[in-house]
Motif scaffolding. Sequence first.
Motif, PDB file in Angstrom:
ATOM      1  N   THR A 182       0.835  -1.211   0.000  1.00  0.00           N
ATOM      2  CA  THR A 182       0.000   0.000   0.000  1.00  0.00           C
ATOM      3  C   THR A 182       0.864   1.253   0.000  1.00  0.00           C
ATOM      4  N   ALA A 183       1.909   1.254   0.828  1.00  0.00           N
ATOM      5  CA  ALA A 183       2.818   2.405   0.894  1.00  0.00           C
ATOM      6  C   ALA A 183       3.507   2.622  -0.454  1.00  0.00           C
ATOM      7  N   ALA A 184       3.916   1.521  -1.110  1.00  0.00           N
ATOM      8  CA  ALA A 184       4.576   1.640  -2.416  1.00  0.00           C
ATOM      9  C   ALA A 184       3.628   2.234  -3.454  1.00  0.00           C
ATOM     10  N   VAL A 185       2.367   1.825  -3.425  1.00  0.00           N
ATOM     11  CA  VAL A 185       1.377   2.367  -4.371  1.00  0.00           C
ATOM     12  C   VAL A 185       1.160   3.855  -4.136  1.00  0.00           C
ATOM     13  N   LEU A 186       1.050   4.250  -2.863  1.00  0.00           N
ATOM     14  CA  LEU A 186       0.844   5.658  -2.543  1.00  0.00           C
ATOM     15  C   LEU A 186       2.059   6.500  -2.939  1.00  0.00           C
ATOM     16  N   LEU A 187       3.248   5.958  -2.714  1.00  0.00           N
ATOM     17  CA  LEU A 187       4.463   6.685  -3.119  1.00  0.00           C
ATOM     18  C   LEU A 187       4.509   6.840  -4.639  1.00  0.00           C
ATOM     19  N   ALA A 188       4.107   5.787  -5.358  1.00  0.00           N
ATOM     20  CA  ALA A 188       4.057   5.857  -6.819  1.00  0.00           C
ATOM     21  C   ALA A 188       3.050   6.915  -7.273  1.00  0.00           C
ATOM     22  N   ILE A 190       2.231   9.644  -5.656  1.00  0.00           N
ATOM     23  CA  ILE A 190       2.839  10.966  -5.427  1.00  0.00           C
ATOM     24  C   ILE A 190       3.859  11.275  -6.518  1.00  0.00           C
ATOM     25  N   MET A 191       4.659  10.289  -6.893  1.00  0.00           N
ATOM     26  CA  MET A 191       5.656  10.497  -7.948  1.00  0.00           C
ATOM     27  C   MET A 191       4.976  10.763  -9.286  1.00  0.00           C
ATOM     28  N   THR A 192       3.812  10.137  -9.519  1.00  0.00           N
ATOM     29  CA  THR A 192       3.066  10.369 -10.759  1.00  0.00           C
ATOM     30  C   THR A 192       2.561  11.808 -10.812  1.00  0.00           C
ATOM     31  N   LEU A 193       2.022  12.308  -9.689  1.00  0.00           N
ATOM     32  CA  LEU A 193       1.586  13.699  -9.636  1.00  0.00           C
ATOM     33  C   LEU A 193       2.747  14.638  -9.944  1.00  0.00           C
ATOM     34  N   ARG A 194       3.904  14.321  -9.386  1.00  0.00           N
ATOM     35  CA  ARG A 194       5.087  15.156  -9.633  1.00  0.00           C
ATOM     36  C   ARG A 194       5.475  15.121 -11.101  1.00  0.00           C
ATOM     37  N   TRP A 195       5.435  13.906 -11.710  1.00  0.00           N
ATOM     38  CA  TRP A 195       5.805  13.756 -13.117  1.00  0.00           C
ATOM     39  C   TRP A 195       4.827  14.514 -14.015  1.00  0.00           C
ATOM     40  N   LEU A 196       3.542  14.523 -13.628  1.00  0.00           N
ATOM     41  CA  LEU A 196       2.522  15.243 -14.401  1.00  0.00           C
ATOM     42  C   LEU A 196       2.519  16.737 -14.098  1.00  0.00           C
ATOM     43  N   LYS A 197       3.372  17.154 -13.160  1.00  0.00           N
ATOM     44  CA  LYS A 197       3.497  18.563 -12.744  1.00  0.00           C
ATOM     45  C   LYS A 197       2.168  19.112 -12.226  1.00  0.00           C
ATOM     46  N   ILE A 198       1.500  18.282 -11.428  1.00  0.00           N
ATOM     47  CA  ILE A 198       0.281  18.703 -10.739  1.00  0.00           C
ATOM     48  C   ILE A 198       0.685  19.131  -9.331  1.00  0.00           C
ATOM     49  N   TRP A 199       0.567  20.411  -9.043  1.00  0.00           N
ATOM     50  CA  TRP A 199       1.070  20.936  -7.765  1.00  0.00           C
ATOM     51  C   TRP A 199      -0.085  21.394  -6.880  1.00  0.00           C
ATOM     52  N   PRO A 202      -3.569  20.072  -1.488  1.00  0.00           N
ATOM     53  CA  PRO A 202      -4.453  19.097  -0.814  1.00  0.00           C
ATOM     54  C   PRO A 202      -4.193  17.657  -1.245  1.00  0.00           C
ATOM     55  N   ALA A 203      -3.904  17.448  -2.533  1.00  0.00           N
ATOM     56  CA  ALA A 203      -3.652  16.087  -3.013  1.00  0.00           C
ATOM     57  C   ALA A 203      -2.410  15.508  -2.347  1.00  0.00           C
ATOM     58  N   TYR A 204      -1.356  16.307  -2.245  1.00  0.00           N
ATOM     59  CA  TYR A 204      -0.119  15.831  -1.630  1.00  0.00           C
ATOM     60  C   TYR A 204      -0.299  15.603  -0.131  1.00  0.00           C
ATOM     61  N   ILE A 205      -1.084  16.468   0.536  1.00  0.00           N
ATOM     62  CA  ILE A 205      -1.306  16.318   1.971  1.00  0.00           C
ATOM     63  C   ILE A 205      -2.061  15.026   2.270  1.00  0.00           C
ATOM     64  N   VAL A 206      -3.127  14.753   1.503  1.00  0.00           N
ATOM     65  CA  VAL A 206      -3.921  13.540   1.716  1.00  0.00           C
ATOM     66  C   VAL A 206      -3.084  12.299   1.430  1.00  0.00           C
ATOM     67  N   LEU A 207      -2.421  12.285   0.273  1.00  0.00           N
ATOM     68  CA  LEU A 207      -1.601  11.124  -0.080  1.00  0.00           C
ATOM     69  C   LEU A 207      -0.437  10.959   0.888  1.00  0.00           C
ATOM     70  N   GLY A 208       0.163  12.073   1.307  1.00  0.00           N
ATOM     71  CA  GLY A 208       1.286  12.007   2.239  1.00  0.00           C
ATOM     72  C   GLY A 208       0.875  11.440   3.584  1.00  0.00           C
TER      73      GLY A 208
END
Length: 598
Positions: A182-188, A190-199, A202-208
């Motif tokens: 589960t942690a690996a999926v959530l980390l992936a 977050i990395m996908t959001l970063r790759w898509l340059k979605i900043w 709230p999304a990062y706070i919830v996923l984090g």
Amino acid sequence: MLRAFLRTEAGSTSVLLVATALALLWANSPWGGTYEAFWHTSMGISFGGAEFSLDLRHWVNDGLMTVFFFLIGLEVSYEVRLGQLRDRRLIAVPAVAAFGGMLVPAGVYLLLNYGGPGAGGWGVPIATDTAFVLGLLAVVGARCPDPLRAFLLTLAIVDDVLAIIIIAIFYTDELSVTALITAAVLLAAIMTLRWLKIWRAPAYIVLGFALWVATLESGIHPTLIGIALGVLVFVYAPTDHKLLLAGEAVQEFTSEPSARAAREAALRVQRAVSVNERLQLRLHPWSSYVIVPVFALANAGVQLDGETLRAAVTSPVAIGVALGLLLGKFAGISLGTWLPLRLGWGVLPGNLVWGQLLGGAAVSGIGFTVALFIVDLAFAGSDLHAPAKIGILAGSLLSAGMGWLIFRLAWDRGGVCAPPEAEPAEDLPTTLAVPVGPGDHVRGPADARVTLVEYGDFECPYCGRLHPILEEVLRKNPDVRLVFRHFPLRTLHPRANAAAIVAEAAADRGRFWEMHDILYDNQRFLTDADLEHYAAELDVDPWSDVSRHAARIAVDETSGRDSGVRGTPTLFVNGVRYEGGHDLDSITRAVEESRESA
């Protein structure tokens, strides 16, 4: 960035000391029993039948401290991409020193505890507390402080990263495969959001937060996630395009002030700076003045009654921790600094002598935040908690005292940069061996009644501080002239000789003093690229005749050594060595006395 970080960490030291003292007073007061009871109070959240609960100490150690390590990740990311860690030769020495400063203390501890019940605490004396170290450096006023603090900050960054790796590998008991996936999926995600340059925050706070919970449940300590997320935060240098847009928005607001223009200007200026730097600016005060002191309050409380202290004096755990911090850190960092320098793997940031490095190695034995953190992991539910904490307190205090003595007694050289081997046993000459002649660089009237000869180094910080003072002396005294002679301290200041060569190239075009002033105004920026930029501003070819310019510099160095010069800056007033302070009043008095005698 570095200066702001240092000011924040050093300034928080007093708050951290107060929190530590409060924890000790609380634990040893008539109400000492409430200390552990309070920090074992459970607190959590529930939703329907689901419940997530931790006691207060674990909320601090596993929750708040994740923010602390998140900031370490931000700092690592920034330094690797834009800061000092870009230069591998500057990383090599503090990195090896950090490794030595972890390996030797662990070895010292295991010599006393191997095979015993406390063997698992070998990780306690390995980490340095950056806040306490920088705070102590501010108190003792170490010579050439900026490069030493930069060196120790780089060392601390590597130290923290290695400590997190050790915690993740050696202090993880059981792993939950489901939570780990589960942690690996959530980390992936977050990395996908970063790759898509979605900043979107709230999304990062919830996923984090979800990632933190999953990591906690997996058995891996969640601080590892803190540093990983910090490294992932985007960092960049401001582009010309973004700076231009910010400038235009500010100009629009200046010409036609309005709420809309103010908002647009604020947004444009903010976007010019990376998210990494903005987060550091916002979170550093919270980490330094709230999170780390609360951590100390929750963990530093240990009973110091007679029975506990008597047990600690004979405890291999307490002795191992104290000696690991005091002797292990000192020996490991000293050896780890000497080895890469001896093998030519890297260079120091400049302005450092062995006395300063040894003082820095000594104060690096102040282990507190991460040391207490590992105590809680290594000795959870064990009666070895108290001896380990007493060992941390004793080792840290002794390390601070040893560092203070080294700085104050051995290497306080009164504002002159000089390598330790430069101090001769014989009496030094007190008069100028080579009189001022046609080949010298002279600023001031030829018939001046008073001549100041300065042997200087363009990278020496004391020469840099003296520069505006000498300018003021010349301004106030029209009958005084200044002669500058080169004395680059190559073993201390790696860029000084190159700067001197560029100054001589400028002298060929009659622009020595212009280059002289530029170099002193930009002492922290003396790379080849920087020097070439300064030369281009003055229409000078910096490397046109290096061998001739090097020979000219060597002539100055020889005359300096013959005159007894061993460090910089060294002044001669009308041919006699000046022994006073390097402040305006002292030099002015010396000029007036020389004028009267002349």
